[in-house]
Structures are given as structure tokens and as C-alpha cells.
Scaffold this active site. Sequence first.
Site, PDB file in Angstrom:
ATOM      1  N   GLN A 131       0.633   6.937  -5.293  1.00 50.87           N
ATOM      2  CA  GLN A 131       1.154   7.733  -6.407  1.00 50.87           C
ATOM      3  C   GLN A 131       1.856   6.890  -7.479  1.00 50.87           C
ATOM      4  O   GLN A 131       2.543   7.438  -8.341  1.00 50.87           O
ATOM      5  CB  GLN A 131       2.147   8.801  -5.898  1.00 50.87           C
ATOM      6  CG  GLN A 131       1.665   9.645  -4.754  1.00 50.87           C
ATOM      7  CD  GLN A 131       0.596  10.641  -5.174  1.00 50.87           C
ATOM      8  OE1 GLN A 131       0.503  10.986  -6.342  1.00 50.87           O
ATOM      9  NE2 GLN A 131      -0.200  11.112  -4.228  1.00 50.87           N
ATOM     10  N   GLU A 158       0.823  -1.213   0.000  1.00 53.77           N
ATOM     11  CA  GLU A 158       0.000   0.000   0.000  1.00 53.77           C
ATOM     12  C   GLU A 158       0.855   1.260   0.000  1.00 53.77           C
ATOM     13  O   GLU A 158       0.492   2.258  -0.633  1.00 53.77           O
ATOM     14  CB  GLU A 158      -0.947  -0.007   1.208  1.00 53.77           C
ATOM     15  CG  GLU A 158      -2.046  -1.060   1.131  1.00 53.77           C
ATOM     16  CD  GLU A 158      -2.982  -0.874  -0.050  1.00 53.77           C
ATOM     17  OE1 GLU A 158      -3.021   0.223  -0.630  1.00 53.77           O
ATOM     18  OE2 GLU A 158      -3.673  -1.841  -0.414  1.00 53.77           O
ATOM     19  N   TYR A 201      -6.082   6.086   5.043  1.00 52.69           N
ATOM     20  CA  TYR A 201      -6.253   5.068   4.008  1.00 52.69           C
ATOM     21  C   TYR A 201      -5.417   3.824   4.300  1.00 52.69           C
ATOM     22  O   TYR A 201      -5.929   2.696   4.258  1.00 52.69           O
ATOM     23  CB  TYR A 201      -5.885   5.613   2.627  1.00 52.69           C
ATOM     24  CG  TYR A 201      -5.770   4.488   1.622  1.00 52.69           C
ATOM     25  CD1 TYR A 201      -6.905   3.876   1.122  1.00 52.69           C
ATOM     26  CD2 TYR A 201      -4.522   3.997   1.233  1.00 52.69           C
ATOM     27  CE1 TYR A 201      -6.818   2.804   0.244  1.00 52.69           C
ATOM     28  CE2 TYR A 201      -4.422   2.926   0.361  1.00 52.69           C
ATOM     29  CZ  TYR A 201      -5.573   2.335  -0.129  1.00 52.69           C
ATOM     30  OH  TYR A 201      -5.480   1.268  -0.977  1.00 52.69           O
ATOM     31  N   ASP A 241      -9.274   5.785  -0.971  1.00 54.04           N
ATOM     32  CA  ASP A 241      -8.268   6.412  -1.819  1.00 54.04           C
ATOM     33  C   ASP A 241      -8.959   7.008  -3.042  1.00 54.04           C
ATOM     34  O   ASP A 241     -10.197   7.070  -3.117  1.00 54.04           O
ATOM     35  CB  ASP A 241      -7.189   5.403  -2.213  1.00 54.04           C
ATOM     36  CG  ASP A 241      -7.716   4.299  -3.127  1.00 54.04           C
ATOM     37  OD1 ASP A 241      -8.939   4.221  -3.346  1.00 54.04           O
ATOM     38  OD2 ASP A 241      -6.884   3.512  -3.628  1.00 54.04           O
TER      39      ASP A 241
END
Length: 365
Positions: free
Chosen positions: A53, A48, A131, A149
Site C-alpha cells: 500500500q 515487502e 505474496y 501482487d
Amino acid sequence: MTTKQISQYLEKVDIHAFRRELITWFESEMRDLPWRQDQDPYKVWVSEIMLQQTKVDTVIPYFNRFMEQFPTVHDLAEAEEQQVLKAWEGLGYYSRARNLQNAVQEVVATYGGKVPDNEEQLSSLKGIGPYTKGAILSIAYNQPEPAVDGNVMRVLSRIYFIEEDIAKPKARKTFEAILRELIDPDNPSYFNQGLMELGALVCTPKSPSCLLCPVQAHCEGFKLGRQTELPIKITKKKKNVKRYWALVIENTKGDVLIEKRPDSGLLANLWQFPMMDLSDVDPEFAKQWIQQAYGLSVTVGHKLTDINHVFSHLTWDLEVIRCKTDDSLSLDPDDVCFVSKTHIDDYPFPVSHQKIRQILLNEQS
């Protein structure tokens, strides 16, 4: 958003049918990803953090190599930071790697190497936001915690036709509140992963494959024919552009000068070729700047290439300039040193400077 408004959204969907259809689809369509081989919370955590990004296809080889080098929290906790940064090299957003290692060290020191399975302890670890916390608790520990997310916000904004600006923090609170009611309490791991997978494979940003969507019957955006208008996200301000000379300074042996960046801020503790900020120094005075900064007299040569590198908030425009020197270095070798081109690949560089390094390596071959 008020409790009443949340309830009004929830009334639009047959929650039990939605859960069933989403999980059934995920069970049959889930991708074979290395962090899905088991529910190891350490692997879920690393994956994760890497996926922030960064696209899945990019992450897979990095994740596999990272796990080979640091298969347990103890291995990562005991590793040298430079080794961790080298393993992360190319993924970008290097603070993720430093925060991950710091948090893992705390897990080893405080929790005996067991990744916490409760919200408060997880939230206290460096680099774990709402998240990541929700992802670990739901995927690894099968607890009904929301993990919101960008993928999840896109899916839910279309399902419920939510017209809030997802760039604003208050919007995340709305989606978290809805997801707490929507999540399947019996199988939160597959439910959350199903939402993420749906956003990645079907409910994509620009051209959603609505005819293939397993929960199309519940989607308000699709019913209204306005699914591509969502989610709403106000465009950010134009990025700042910084211009530099990136200096390839070679000594008489053909070794090149590299330096370590500061231990905080952008690209902390990575290595780079010296960078001369063209907003502070006119190229005409490059020789004087290098003399003052590094104590080296140089001959400024030709330009090797131009490199443009885009960060989330900043763009670097680099002119790569070759220089020659006959001088020796008198600075601290832990922070700046001449290194042979055969050993330069041992150091972790940011992507923009990896391109310069590759030019030098190609010259060797």
C-alpha cells in the site's frame, strides 16, 4: 479456472523467450534500491511489508532508518513496541509494524533468529500472506515460488489477456497457477523482481509504455490494442465518512492532552489528540463530554484547522478545536497524559494527528 484453461493461456507465450527477455531487461534496468544490496531475507521481508500500500520512493527513507534502528531480527524482536511504531510513523497501516514485530519475535524464539526458508513455516508467521511468502522464498532464497501482487496481476492480465476481476480472491489463484509455470526455475529471484519492476516502471496502470516493454512481443493485450482495459477491477463501494472534533486541550503550563488508542483495531497503540465523534455528540455539549471522558472542565476556543484523512475503507473529517483547562488529570498516565510541546514529538502519532502536532510545533518556533 481449470487446468485445461490454464494450459490454454500458457500456450500463448514462448515461455523460455519470455523468461530470457524479462531477466535480461531487469539486469540492465533494475533500480538501485537499498533492500537489493544483498539477499538478506530479513531485509527482503521488511521491505515487502513496507511496500504494501506504499510507493517505493516513500519507503526508501523509512527502510533505511528502520534498518539503522533494527539491523537484525534480534534488534527488532527486543525493541519496545512504541519505538517500533515511532519508526513506522507516517507509513500508515500500523498493524503491519505490529505484525512484523510479533512474527520476528517468533522467528527468534522458534527458529533461532533465522527467517524460515520453507513455505509452511513462513505461512504460519503473523502478517505473512501468499505474496510476502512468495517474495521472501523467491528473492531471498531463490526458490521458484509465485509472488502475486497488484503489479504482477496487471502485467500478466495484459500479457495473457485475462479478463477476470482481480478484486476477487479466485483471480489470484489463476495468476498464481500461471506464474508457477512461467517462473524461471534457474533464476526465480530476478524473474519475480523483473515482473514487479516491469509493472512499476513500464506496464503502469493508466499509461503503459508499451514501446519500451521488453516482452511486448508476447503481450496479447498489446496485440489487440486493449492493454489499457486491463486489469479488470470492479469499483468498491463508497467509503464511510466519519466526522470528529479533534481537541487540542492545553493546561495552564501550555502542555497538551494526548491519549493512546486501544491496543487493537484501527491505529492500535498510537497516540492521538482526543477525538469527539460528532455522530454521537453535538458540539453544543462538548464541555460536558470532555468532563465526563477526562474529568476536565474546559473552555472551548476557536478552530485551528480542518483535516481530511482517507483510509482504505474510511474517511475522517476532523475539525481541530483548541480548548483550555485549569484542571489536573487523574487518569492513568500510561493511557492519557499532558505532554509538553517540546516532548510531543517523542510519541508515535497517525498521519492525521501528526498534522495537528506540527501546528503546535510551529507555534513553538
